[in-house]
Write an enzyme that holds these catalytic residues in place. Structure first.
Site, short mmCIF file in Angstrom:
data_model
loop_
_atom_site.label_atom_id
_atom_site.label_comp_id
_atom_site.label_asym_id
_atom_site.label_seq_id
_atom_site.Cartn_x
_atom_site.Cartn_y
_atom_site.Cartn_z
N TYR A 9 70.39 -6.85 -25.97
CA TYR A 9 70.63 -7.02 -24.53
C TYR A 9 69.27 -7.33 -23.90
O TYR A 9 68.23 -7.23 -24.57
CB TYR A 9 71.21 -5.72 -23.94
CG TYR A 9 70.38 -4.51 -24.30
CD1 TYR A 9 69.20 -4.22 -23.60
CD2 TYR A 9 70.73 -3.68 -25.38
CE1 TYR A 9 68.41 -3.13 -23.96
CE2 TYR A 9 69.93 -2.60 -25.73
CZ TYR A 9 68.78 -2.33 -25.01
OH TYR A 9 67.99 -1.26 -25.35
N LYS A 52 65.41 -25.67 -12.43
CA LYS A 52 63.96 -25.58 -12.21
C LYS A 52 63.35 -24.46 -13.02
O LYS A 52 62.25 -24.58 -13.55
CB LYS A 52 63.65 -25.33 -10.73
CG LYS A 52 63.95 -26.49 -9.81
CD LYS A 52 63.41 -26.19 -8.42
CE LYS A 52 63.61 -27.39 -7.51
NZ LYS A 52 63.08 -27.13 -6.16
N SER A 86 48.36 -17.90 -4.31
CA SER A 86 47.24 -18.39 -5.11
C SER A 86 46.04 -17.45 -5.01
O SER A 86 45.28 -17.30 -5.97
CB SER A 86 46.86 -19.82 -4.71
OG SER A 86 46.52 -19.91 -3.34
N SER A 114 45.41 -22.69 -2.24
CA SER A 114 45.95 -23.27 -1.00
C SER A 114 45.46 -22.53 0.23
O SER A 114 45.71 -22.97 1.34
CB SER A 114 47.48 -23.20 -1.04
OG SER A 114 47.88 -21.84 -0.94
N GLU A 123 55.91 0.03 -34.05
CA GLU A 123 56.91 -0.85 -34.65
C GLU A 123 56.31 -2.24 -34.87
O GLU A 123 55.67 -2.80 -33.98
CB GLU A 123 58.09 -0.95 -33.66
CG GLU A 123 59.26 -1.80 -34.13
CD GLU A 123 60.35 -1.90 -33.06
OE1 GLU A 123 60.10 -1.51 -31.89
OE2 GLU A 123 61.46 -2.37 -33.39
N LYS A 139 65.10 0.23 -38.87
CA LYS A 139 65.74 0.60 -37.60
C LYS A 139 67.26 0.53 -37.74
O LYS A 139 67.80 -0.42 -38.31
CB LYS A 139 65.25 -0.36 -36.51
CG LYS A 139 65.86 -0.10 -35.15
CD LYS A 139 64.93 -0.54 -34.01
CE LYS A 139 64.72 -2.03 -33.92
NZ LYS A 139 63.97 -2.39 -32.68
N LYS A 196 59.24 2.18 -16.30
CA LYS A 196 59.66 2.44 -17.68
C LYS A 196 59.05 3.74 -18.19
O LYS A 196 59.67 4.45 -18.99
CB LYS A 196 59.22 1.26 -18.56
CG LYS A 196 59.71 1.29 -20.00
CD LYS A 196 61.09 0.69 -20.12
CE LYS A 196 61.46 0.30 -21.54
NZ LYS A 196 61.12 -1.07 -21.91
N CYS A 253 61.99 2.94 -32.62
CA CYS A 253 62.26 2.47 -31.26
C CYS A 253 63.68 2.71 -30.74
O CYS A 253 63.99 3.81 -30.30
CB CYS A 253 61.89 0.98 -31.18
SG CYS A 253 61.51 0.44 -29.49
#
Lengths: 605, 605
Positions: free
Chosen positions: A132, A549, A334, A329, A44, A126, A195, A162
């Protein structure tokens, strides 16, 4: 039964780079033709990359895609491949007025072209537009109205795109009604854990429904927050797997199929017009088939790790960079980020910087150096004390503000080195931290990309252990120091600080987050599931209060069912409090909602 | 003709705060009842706030809204307001299976309730779901299938929701077919420049189509990046304006209407079922009408300025803060941001910090101090030289990296003070800078909110001049020093630096950006419009290459047709180059697209 040699081209394209992607398609058609393929299918939107987002709304881009598909047909014929049927996903537009969703003529199509003999033989689009999760396709596309059925060497091949496979009815049922001998679906299906299992189950079921073999071809590679895992599959009409491509790697899945001869079925099905074309009626002379490949599946840790490596490598390379900076760190986040970066880019392109402060333990400094030694990445140490003193001598910062200062000085040093030497900065934060806001904006949260953004802390440990075991199994040095894996997590921003001072234990936290973030469970459901009510309320408030954040956090690869980012869209300004079981109204709250910042992290800034 | 006293409650709610919003609704019903209103209408989703985003997908939240609407009906009756018909927007869910878009039973509805006598008399839902621009309603809602027509004091009132007015056909035509005496629409329509004009044109046209008076009630207030401007309107069946509420202010628009008596019209129209209810058949005894208000419209600058003040004030207050920090450079962007913050929050809640460096001119320092003197904001000076020296003594940073260092030290100081004293930081960047990436990530781009995010630089000057003129007209001191308005813009990160070293003149830049960003024009269209091809290419490349910076930029209020953010969604990894006229394919490009950073700004980091 007529034979056909089918090649599924599982390839890695770049969004927007139509010319480059066309070159890639030509190269793979050439490979497929060398292998004697009669039909080659590309994923696709292979010509434009996926998802193109608002590029679909720019007419210059739509026209470029429409022109490029015609040019591609001519170019393939010019190179002597006019006799190969090539199916390619691209961006087109609706010619007629489209009334199903009320959008005007010229609205974009998520389209498929069948190319043969220097021409675009047929075009379709398609039908089912996902809107969603990470998908916004009602924003971009109008639904297709036809199912193309192309007769090639005597076989009727139906082409669907798809989501048409994921939704009941529509193109799958129409392919059966049309009497298709093969249902070919072109896909841009992003990775998430497991998946591949749901994809296999789906393909199996749809082949039985369509009553014919089904071929499924998918993209590979990273595109911003999405990673495409390939996993192209061919099953027979019983749903038994005939061939399966490896996950995450570019390549051709080639196999020979014995398919039913074309027989004229219905011309309409449930509002879908069957759009028939004929390339060639005559079946091929019988030939000896090649064996089909059946790649083994990756185990969970390998799957996630490879997805992140793929997402990181493509983000860096497709944006014109080759190297990264990571703050080391001595901690596990890390260390794992660095190991991933070394695998993705080569250790010589990974620059680790250790920035010890007065609160850094000896083991942290040792662990950072040991990681560098094990992986071979470029390592340097820049102590932050002189900068901390300069700030504290000129402005009063205490408590959390002083803790954040240290994190921000580190972030500035990474950015400075990245700017000076032309690297990208990687943020090492994980999904659990991001969920509860346990990080400093413009501090440890700086970066162009955050490889662990969608990885819960408990999975960080699993991936680290798995990566080390892989090294051991291959007789290599495990990249991650054992001490980084086993020591209790600490931000080391004040003496003796531990993550558990501010947060519940990570196994418990991740369990709650899995229900609240990934499953959208309310507090009532969490309490019913056995979590302690006060803890549920505390975690939910931390998650809700940290939305601001997350908005400024770098992108990172989606590996779970629901990643932060476009998968989960919540307001920053949000007075909703999950304080009571579902179905009863929340307790009265002050008209101005309070934001509660978890202790030990940056208050709202 | 029967009379009705209608009150439109143009109110400011908080997303998610169902309990608080219910209190607000009760308070306004009380006011309206005191004024003798028979019908009180509240905006779309007034009970939940708008947009609730993924809260709509959480069943605990949907159930809380459903419970709250029933409780609201009981509470109003309990307070003696059971005889007032109250129309309220809220979140509900579809009871039956919904097949128009294939979503299951229990999918959310963008709903309207008519409340009377302690009960919810009827429920309905929006038919047309916007899924363009900032809207993602196909993600959340399924479309409604009925048009409620409620007979109140002998008048048939039809109720429709927001987008149902903007789209042809559907509820407006159904209201006419039903023989409605009044079409009442409840809305959550975000502000953008000149939206009031298109809204008036729309309301006028739809009233004529519905062949009855039309009442339009809208939210006011800020919600993250959206600002709702109110502008509630009532027109007669000719479309002539009977009453209009002021923009951006909370309040009741109350008026008396003479309306046609209810007469039984059609029960179905084009797939929409007319859902009739009767509250009272008997017209009211004639009474003396009250005069209707007709608020004047704001001029463009006043409209934009008020929108930003509203958006900023609500962002700060609804998130539980009262004060802000702004870095004052002496330039026009920070000066205007400070003036806006003083108007939104009071000068005593605005903390300006001047951070001179060795490259800061005397006039910059003077202008910052003068701004503080004129506005009365809290002012302090923290020179950055000691921190610059500490960094440069410990890491090699030159050129752009050194320029960015200065900007980042400033950002850290603002964040430090904000953390220490519990303020929010405001970013002062404008839309033109954000478009071309002329800013430093984690430097001048830090902040919780960016008031000028959607304001082009040329408008920054217009707004500054306008604000000063308003002060002069009122006999007050103009807040912004004339010198900040008239001097050539400079980032002052190296000696003698000017914005025009890196960017075209702002009037030219803004003209190109208007076409490219707001209108989605391709380079071919820009060149055809008369812009110089090399300049077009340069600006487009800067805009495309800066996408990664925009992703981490703070939220700011939308005031234009197309704001950065959810209004304009483009991939970061993006190989598309607008290098040729629309309709021809782009020139061949390298397989790995290059990112070009405009000179003088942060390279990709």
């Amino acid at each position: 039964m007529p034979q056909i040699r089918l090649a599924l081209a599982q390839l890695n394209v770049t969004v927007g780079d139509i010319a480059g992607n066309a070159d890639t398609i030509v190269r793979w058609v050439r490979h497929a033709a060398e292998q004697g393929a009669h039909v080659v299918a590309f994923p696709e939107m292979a010509l434009t990359g996926y998802p193109v987002e608002d590029l679909a709304l720019r007419s210059s881009f739509v026209e470029a895609s429409r022109t490029a598909i015609v040019d591609l047909a001519k170019r393939l014929a010019g190179e002597g491949h006019g006799d190969v049927a090539v199916i390619v996903g691209y961006l087109d537009k609706a010619e007629g007025a489209v009334d199903r969703v009320g959008r005007p003529k010229g609205s974009p199509y998520d389209a498929a072209a069948v190319i043969w003999g220097g021409e675009v033989v047929t075009r379709s689009a398609k039908h089912h537009l996902p809107n969603y999760g990470v998908f916004d396709e009602f924003r971009y596309f109008v639904p297709g109205e036809t199912l193309p059925v192309v007769r090639i060497h005597g076989v009727d091949i139906a082409v669907a795109v798809c989501e048409d496979l994921w939704q009941d009815g529509g193109p799958v049922a129409a392919a059966r009604a049309a009497g298709a001998g093969l249902l070919l679906t072109i896909n841009a299906s992003p990775y998430e854990l497991n998946k591949d299992d749901s994809r296999l189950e789906l393909v199996t079921r749809r082949a039985r429904e369509a009553m014919c073999p089904l071929a499924y071809v998918n993209l590979v590679g990273g595109q911003d927050e999405l990673v495409f895992d390939g996993d192209s599959i061919v099953v027979d009409e019983q749903g038994d797997v005939l061939a399966r491509a490896p996950q995450f790697s570019e390549g051709l899945l080639t196999l020979d199929l014995d398919l039913a001869s074309g027989a004229h079925g219905q011309d309409h099905y449930a509002g879908i017009r069957i759009d028939r074309s004929v390339i060639s009626e005559t079946p091929l002379a019988r030939y000896a088939p090649v064996p089909a490949g059946l790649a083994p599946r990756l185990e969970d840790e390998a799957e996630i790790y490879t997805a992140i490596v793929t997402g990181l490598r493509d983000y860096v390379h497709k944006n014109g960079f080759s190297s990264v900076v990571i703050g080391l760190s001595g901690g596990i986040d890390s260390a794992l980020t660095a190991a991933i970066a070394c695998d993705a880019l080569g250790a010589e392109n990974v620059n680790g910087i250790s920035n010890p402060s007065r609160y850094s333990s000896e083991h942290s400094k040792d662990d950072a150096a040991e990681l560098a030694r094990r992986t071979g990445l470029n390592y340097r140490v820049i102590a932050i004390e002189p900068m901390v003193s300069a700030f504290l001598g000129n402005v009063e910062l205490t408590g959390v503000a002083e803790e954040n200062l240290q994190a921000r000085i580190r972030g500035m040093l990474w950015m400075g080195v990245a700017n000076q030497e032309n690297h990208l900065v990687l943020a090492a934060g994980n999904k659990s931290e991001l969920a509860v806001g346990y990080s400093t904006m413009y501090g440890d949260a700086v970066g162009a990309f955050a490889p662990l953004k969608d990885v819960p802390k408990t999975y960080v440990w699993r991936l680290a252990r798995w990566r080390n075991q892989v090294a051991r199994d291959m007789g290599e040095t495990p990249p991650i120091p054992e001490s980084s894996i086993v020591k209790p997590p600490s931000a080391e921003l004040r003496p003796g600080q531990l993550d558990t001072d501010s947060l519940p234990p990570y196994d418990l936290l991740d369990d709650i987050l899995d229900d609240y973030v990934e499953q959208d469970a309310g507090s009532g459901e969490l309490i019913a599931a056995g979590f302690e009510p006060a803890l549920v309320e505390r975690v939910i408030r931390m998650v809700d209060a940290a939305e601001y954040k997350r908005r400024q956090y770098p992108p990172g690869p989606k590996i779970s069912f629901k990643a932060f980012g476009r998968d989960r869209r919540l307001p920053i300004t949000n007075g909703w409090r999950e304080t009571s079981p579902a179905g009863t109204p929340p307790a009265a709250q002050p008209p101005v909602p309070e934001k509660v910042a978890p202790p030990g992290e940056a208050p709202r800034t």
